[in-house]
Design an enzyme around this catalytic site. Sequence first.
Site, PDB file in Angstrom:
ATOM      1  N   GLY A 122      51.771  52.673 -81.883  1.00 39.58           N
ATOM      2  CA  GLY A 122      52.242  52.282 -80.556  1.00 39.58           C
ATOM      3  C   GLY A 122      53.581  52.894 -80.173  1.00 39.58           C
ATOM      4  N   ASP A 146      40.121  59.946 -69.974  1.00 41.96           N
ATOM      5  CA  ASP A 146      41.135  58.876 -69.960  1.00 41.96           C
ATOM      6  C   ASP A 146      42.493  59.419 -69.521  1.00 41.96           C
ATOM      7  OD1 ASP A 146      40.572  60.119 -72.599  1.00 41.96           O
ATOM      8  OD2 ASP A 146      42.490  59.215 -73.135  1.00 41.96           O
TER       9      ASP A 146
END
Length: 538
Positions: free
Chosen positions: A146, A280
């Site tokens: 992340g 995406d």
Amino acid sequence: MDDNDEQQELAGLHFDNRFTRSLPADSESIKHPRQVYEACYSRVHPTIVSQPSLIIHSSEVANTLGLSDRLCKSDAFSEIFSGNRLLPGMDPHATCYGGHQFGNWAGQLGDGRAINLGELMNHDNEHWMLQLKGSGPTPYSRTADGLAVLRSSVREFLCSEAMYHLGVPTTRALSLVLTGEMVMRDMFYDGRAALEPGAIVCRTAPSFTRFGSFQIFASRDDPTTLKKLLDHTIINDFPHLGKPDKQVYLQWFREVCQSTAELMVHWMRVGFVHGVMNTDNMSVLGLTIDYGPYGWLEGYDPDWTPNTTDREMHRYAYGQQPNIAGWNLARLGEAILPLIDNISALQEALNSYPQSYKQMSQQMMADKLGLLSFNPETDKTLFDELENMLTISETDMTIFYRKLANIDINIDIKKSNINNLIEPLLDAYYQPSTLTENTRQQISNWLRSYILRLQNDGLSNSERRKKMNRINPKYVLRNYLSQVAIDKAEEGDYSEIHRLHALLKQPYDEQPEFDAYAAKRPDWARDRAGCSMLSCSS
Ligand code: AMP
Ligand code: MG
């Protein structure tokens, strides 16, 4: 700025979170990686970092958002835009989406390292989603951490701002903050992992909705959530289309085809290679989004890609981009088919893409060459021959078009020899002394046709030069320039980031004090990692 002023300014910021208010949320609130069903997003808090410090911010973006420069330089700002402190009204969340990666359906992806803080409503009542990139894990992080490192964050900050000033539709960057944490990265996936400084970019756009945001619900046979997202998108981002129904869905799709075609024309015009055109990474607003292993064409080569992951296939090479965008639009069309239920109407809408791309791209080429308008009788051949000529010997695309603007159309073509004709262009060639006689002949033949074509238009040299220099940039974010700025930043010197940010605000102006930044790529940068080869690891 004292604390009181700061508090007052921050208290004046207004968030109006239409996305989280109107769309279905993940019912679980745990961060760990998992599949999230029947939801457009998961609420998640950014991870606290130890020592946030601002490297740079964009005054213009701050101004658009209603933030003063003084506030941007405060500690409170670094705390907020590193995710350490939330403001009242923020509603942090990560969105769910899927995507085709390198042509294959990859299932759920989602914001694995991006957290939307909320939609800031500015003085003009515009909504700007604020998004932190690199602020810790979300349910969509899969096996990754992340986080984002300094090098990729510098690249995103500088390039998105440079693109904006080039006139290319893009998400923008408000700030670049160092987190104080170190992040482990295996840059070339070769087992040589190393710690790198962590950083967070706050980027902003009216919405970050992607083609893959729709695909995920279609792939899960969930037309209910699919419809909610499409209705929401139309109502908020395409309000001129009116109340959503089947006809409006079709019209929406046509508009996405149109804005995507415009985007491709811009990328081709400035020599930008996105590098990872997975579905995406395609914005339904036609914005350039997700700056990863992108690059800028230096030597003109339609087959060039900066992305090492794509070294074999060249799927996302410069010259492939318009076709790939069409392929991606077809996947978006398939995704919304259940809501339209009319395959031929959808196919017809999709067919508008190659048509508009072709038309706009011909006009763009005419503009790059300083022609009044595209003339199918003469110009197709002129463009094809130009393309051919640009690939025979390594030619710097950016320099070529700037030099071409200096050609004198009043010369007597019959009397001028090859040397005189090609002299003004020699600077654009990486090895001008090795041009063969044949090549020189080819270039001068093309120049002769070009000059004759220009003479037909009747524009003066200076009128034409002005027109060309407005759309052919002098300064682009050459690959090695970012790398030099990154090398310095990793040693704590941010001056080069500031310099590049400033000079790329006027990419079409001469700026003689920055001439060195418009020069050809130096030889040392030809094969250096970060300069011509980039991986997705960021
Ligand atoms: P990209 O092609 O770089 O835009 O990323 C593809 C997917 O991988 C997206 O879902 C990202 O959110 C995710 N991703 C990329 N890097 C990381 C990371 N360091 N941690 C978590 N997710 C990531
Ligand atoms: Mg992405």
